[in-house]
Design an enzyme around this catalytic site. Structure first.
Site, short mmCIF file in Angstrom:
data_model
loop_
_atom_site.label_atom_id
_atom_site.label_comp_id
_atom_site.label_asym_id
_atom_site.label_seq_id
_atom_site.Cartn_x
_atom_site.Cartn_y
_atom_site.Cartn_z
N GLU A 195 45.09 49.84 39.69
CA GLU A 195 43.73 49.61 39.19
C GLU A 195 42.82 50.65 39.82
OE1 GLU A 195 42.44 45.60 39.94
OE2 GLU A 195 44.31 44.73 39.18
N CYS A 236 49.38 27.75 47.50
CA CYS A 236 49.82 27.95 48.87
C CYS A 236 51.21 28.60 48.82
CB CYS A 236 49.87 26.60 49.57
SG CYS A 236 50.70 26.65 51.16
N ASN A 294 49.53 39.14 41.38
CA ASN A 294 48.40 40.07 41.41
C ASN A 294 47.73 39.97 42.78
OD1 ASN A 294 46.52 41.82 39.56
ND2 ASN A 294 45.14 40.57 40.80
N GLU A 295 47.65 41.10 43.45
CA GLU A 295 46.95 41.20 44.75
C GLU A 295 47.22 39.99 45.65
OE1 GLU A 295 42.78 42.05 44.05
OE2 GLU A 295 43.23 44.17 43.82
N TRP A 303 31.48 43.25 42.01
CA TRP A 303 31.72 42.44 43.21
C TRP A 303 31.15 42.98 44.51
CZ3 TRP A 303 34.81 45.34 46.44
CH2 TRP A 303 35.73 46.21 45.86
N GLU A 337 34.04 38.47 35.20
CA GLU A 337 33.94 39.92 35.39
C GLU A 337 33.20 40.62 34.25
OE1 GLU A 337 37.97 41.03 36.34
OE2 GLU A 337 37.71 40.38 38.42
N GLN A 338 32.29 39.89 33.59
CA GLN A 338 31.59 40.50 32.45
C GLN A 338 30.67 41.64 32.86
OE1 GLN A 338 28.25 37.65 31.07
NE2 GLN A 338 29.91 36.33 31.73
N MET A 339 30.31 41.74 34.17
CA MET A 339 29.45 42.83 34.61
C MET A 339 30.25 44.01 35.17
SD MET A 339 26.66 41.80 33.62
CE MET A 339 25.64 43.14 34.22
N HIS A 340 31.56 43.97 35.00
CA HIS A 340 32.44 45.04 35.50
C HIS A 340 32.67 46.02 34.36
CE1 HIS A 340 35.95 46.97 37.21
NE2 HIS A 340 35.92 46.19 38.27
C1 GAL Z 1 40.92 43.48 41.53
C2 GAL Z 1 41.76 42.49 40.74
C3 GAL Z 1 41.41 42.51 39.27
C4 GAL Z 1 39.92 42.51 39.07
C5 GAL Z 1 39.32 43.68 39.79
C6 GAL Z 1 37.83 43.81 39.62
O1 GAL Z 1 40.82 43.11 42.85
O2 GAL Z 1 43.12 42.74 40.88
O3 GAL Z 1 41.99 41.41 38.63
O4 GAL Z 1 39.40 41.31 39.57
O5 GAL Z 1 39.58 43.55 41.16
O6 GAL Z 1 37.33 44.93 40.32
#
Ligand code: GAL
Length: 673
Positions: free
Chosen positions: A328, A115, A149-150, A337, A377-380
């Protein structure tokens, strides 16, 4: 390293050394250098490996990663790991977890489980930041920082925790000074909402029905301020121990939970994370557009964010030294995702990178180096396969690096004659009291942006401040719901053409109807009053007598005698009105209507424009013009090339093709004068 912007544009990559054996790191670093990658972001999720037990620090591995990467001449961007507090910390301080609108704490098990208001977590975030800043702040390999991060990702900006409640009450007491003032400002006589003291005010958890909009708006403002404070907490420490190193944060696409302009005031570099196919799938939502742009992405969505974050990069640095990056970038492969995750079309990955460089990005950094065989995130896809062998993106880096060498475009923070106003508070207002289910400030601005892009314009997206609109020729406010006095004074003092869309000036700063009716203070520039707002479902648009229609929303406007009605609805009511240099559009135009209004305003402002073929977009960057084909048909673009010579690509532009032209005059023929 100076805080000035880079002299050349470069590729980067996101890398997680902690995921791979140390023996592999030199091979990775050497492969990165080999394909022309110059920037590597590391560390942003590594807290549990930096401090596996409370106070037990293990920095040796990160020291070694710095050594290995620097040995190949790679510039390191170090992330503070505060988006992933370790389990032991959460167990020690369970009330640091964010609480959802249902009043339940959100759990450990993914990321961003904190938070923003929690003072204990702020102290912990400051502690780990300071440890890193002291250890690596002056390392010769360190080029820049990324905070956290984000911020806000996964809907974590607004928290309904005890800490947030205490913070919110204090914040309100500071803003309003007396509870009577707050009661008046919020209109608490409505539904017997009067409070006797600030301590009676709650966070609207599980309220029965609509919460007072002024209350919600202040909660959004409070939550936004906490992100600013959280970020500042880190930047202050980093600046102390890492002088001269620029600080960035990676913002997101279509994300408005906090005021990014305000956070950017503490950053030298505004960065963002661009996932064109994920955005098309998740954020665009119109089936015909999803089909039309499958595999390449929406032609204006990512470009919009480039222009928005370029402005953010100028807030601290100033217009001539503004800095922005894509931290990124989707690799030329599927994500993990989207609801569905198609592969990019051949050429799309290259088009994305060039669109960003053409918009002036200093660095475009792919996410990620190597696809992991484990975890969420293994499918990224990455630039490398899980085996460590090159995948498609690896080769793409080599190709783009060679093109960068050949073209040597400079990062450009330019200034366009056209300012398109995007405002976070207007977005919150449109979400809190929408009037139509599809109402969104962002959507209205993006549609107008699309019309400008279809006319070949390279524009700036700016905050609603007098400074941002100074010396422009055209100022466009498609749906600026609240107009501050300072901004209106800026409009009055400029001699730019003003194009305003529906709902502009329709609310006070507290989300109430202004005295004298909308468009509130804009009435000083155009003598109109909106007496009714009507919204309809998409199957019932409002046709205009000229081509096109208002899609779903329109206003019933009464006008003074000095106001000219330029266009009407088929039912005879005024649709587009003008007084002097101000034009008001009383409804949400479809593409045909948007194109016509934008081109009318450009003509009035004497700004040249071109009628681009479908799905073609252009960007001018100094003496270079880039032409992109987002469509699936090959297009002849020779007509766009008068005064230019070919620098890269061809005048017959294939789907996903990029052509670069160099001006024969040394400057862009489309820029006015
Ligand atoms: C972004 C994030 C990364 C990773 C990525 C996957 O939103 O900053 O850590 O999750 O997406 O597309």
């Amino acid at each position: 390293m100076p805080l000035d912007r880079l002299e050349r544009q470069s590729l980067g990559v996101c890398y997680y050394p902690e995921h791979w054996p140390q023996e592999r790191w030199p091979i990775d670093a050497q492969m990165m250098a080999e394909v022309g990658i110059r920037y590597v972001r590391i560390g942003e999720f590594a807290w549990s490996r930096l401090e596996p037990e409370p106070g037990k620090l293990e920095f040796d591995w990160l020291d070694r990663a710095f050594e290995v990467l620097s040995a190949q001449g790679l510039n390191i961007v170090l992330g503070t790991p505060t988006a992933t507090p370790p389990k032991w910390l959460v167990d020690r301080m369970p009330d640091m977890l964010p609480v959802g609108p249902d009043g339940r704490a959100r759990g450990f098990g993914s990321r961003r489980h904190y938070c923003f208001s929690h003072p204990g977590y702020r102290r912990e975030a400051a502690r780990i930041t300071e440890l890193l800043a002291r250890r690596y702040g002056t390392h010769p390999g360190l080029a820049a920082w990324q905070t956290d991060n984000e911020y806000g990702c996964h809907r974590t900006t607004v928290s309904y925790s005890k800490a947030a409640l205490t913070g919110f009450r204090d914040w309100l007491a500071q803003q309003y000074q007396s509870i009577d003032a707050l009661n008046r400002a919020w209109g608490n006589v409505f539904w017997s909402m009067d409070y006797r003291s600030f301590d009676e005010i709650e966070l609207p958890v599980a309220a029965v029905t609509q919460v007072n909009p002024s209350h919600m708006l202040d909660l959004r403002r409070y939550a936004s301020d906490q992100v600013v404070a959280f970020n500042r907490n880190q930047t202050r420490i980093i600046r102390q121990h890492s002088p001269g190193r620029p600080i960035s944060h990676n913002f997101m696409g279509k994300f408005f939970e906090f005021d990014h302009y305000a956070v950017s005031a503490d950053l030298e570099i505004a960065a963002w994370d661009a996932y064109p196919l994920g955005f098309l799938d998740r954020e665009i939502g119109e089936p015909d557009l999803m089909e039309r742009y499958m595999g390449v992405g929406h032609p204006d969505f990512d470009a919009f964010h480039h222009d928005l974050y370029r402005t953010c990069g100028q807030i601290r640095q100033g217009a001539t030294n503004g800095r922005w990056w894509v931290m990124e970038q989707q690799p030329p492969g599927p994500l993990n995702w989207g609801a569905f995750n198609p592969e990019p079309k051949p050429g799309a990955g290259r088009l994305w990178v060039w669109e960003a460089f053409a918009a002036g990005a200093e660095v475009v950094s792919f996410f990620r180096w190597r696809q992991p065989s484990f975890g969420q995130e293994q499918m990224h896809e990455g630039l490398l396969l899980p085996t460590g062998e090159p995948n498609y993106g690896f080769q793409l880096c080599r190709e783009i690096s060679e093109e960068l060498e050949r073209l040597s475009p400079a990062p450009d923070s330019g200034r366009s004659d056209v300012a398109l106003v995007f405002d976070y508070a207007s977005q919150w207002m449109s979400e809190i009291q929408p009037v139509a289910a599809d109402a969104s400030h962002f959507d209205s601005v993006l549609r107008t942006y699309g019309a400008l892009r279809r006319a070949g314009l390279s524009v700036d997206i700016v905050p609603p401040t007098a400074d941002a609109i100074k010396d422009r020729k055209l100022i466009i406010a498609p749906m600026l719901i609240h107009l501050s006095e300072a901004f209106v004074t800026g409009l009055e003092q400029s001699d730019a053409v003003i194009l305003a869309g529906p709902w502009t000036g329709s609310k006070t700063g507290n989300l109430c109807i202004p005295d004298g009716m909308p468009p509130g203070p804009l009435r000083q520039l155009i003598d109109i009053a909106v007496r009714r707002v009507e919204t309809r479902r998409p199957f019932a648009p409002f046709p205009l007598t000229e081509d096109g229609a208002f899609a779903g929303w329109r206003e019933d406007v009464r006008n003074g005698q000095d106001v000219e009605v330029l266009e009407t609805l088929e039912n005879g009511s005024a649709a587009v009105l003008q007084q002097g240099r101000t034009i008001y559009v009383a409804g949400r135009g479809d593409d045909a209507v948007q194109d016509r209004q934008v081109r009318r305003a450009l003509d009035l402002a004497r700004i040249p424009w071109v009628d681009l073929p479908p799905d073609i977009r252009i960007r001018d960057n100094g003496a270079l013009r880039f032409v992109f084909n987002y469509g699936s048909e090959t297009r002849d673009i020779a007509g766009l090339c008068d005064g230019w010579e070919l620098a890269m690509g061809s005048l017959v532009l294939e789907p996903c093709g990029v052509t670069c032209l160099r001006s024969k005059l040394g400057d862009s023929p489309i820029s006015s004068d």
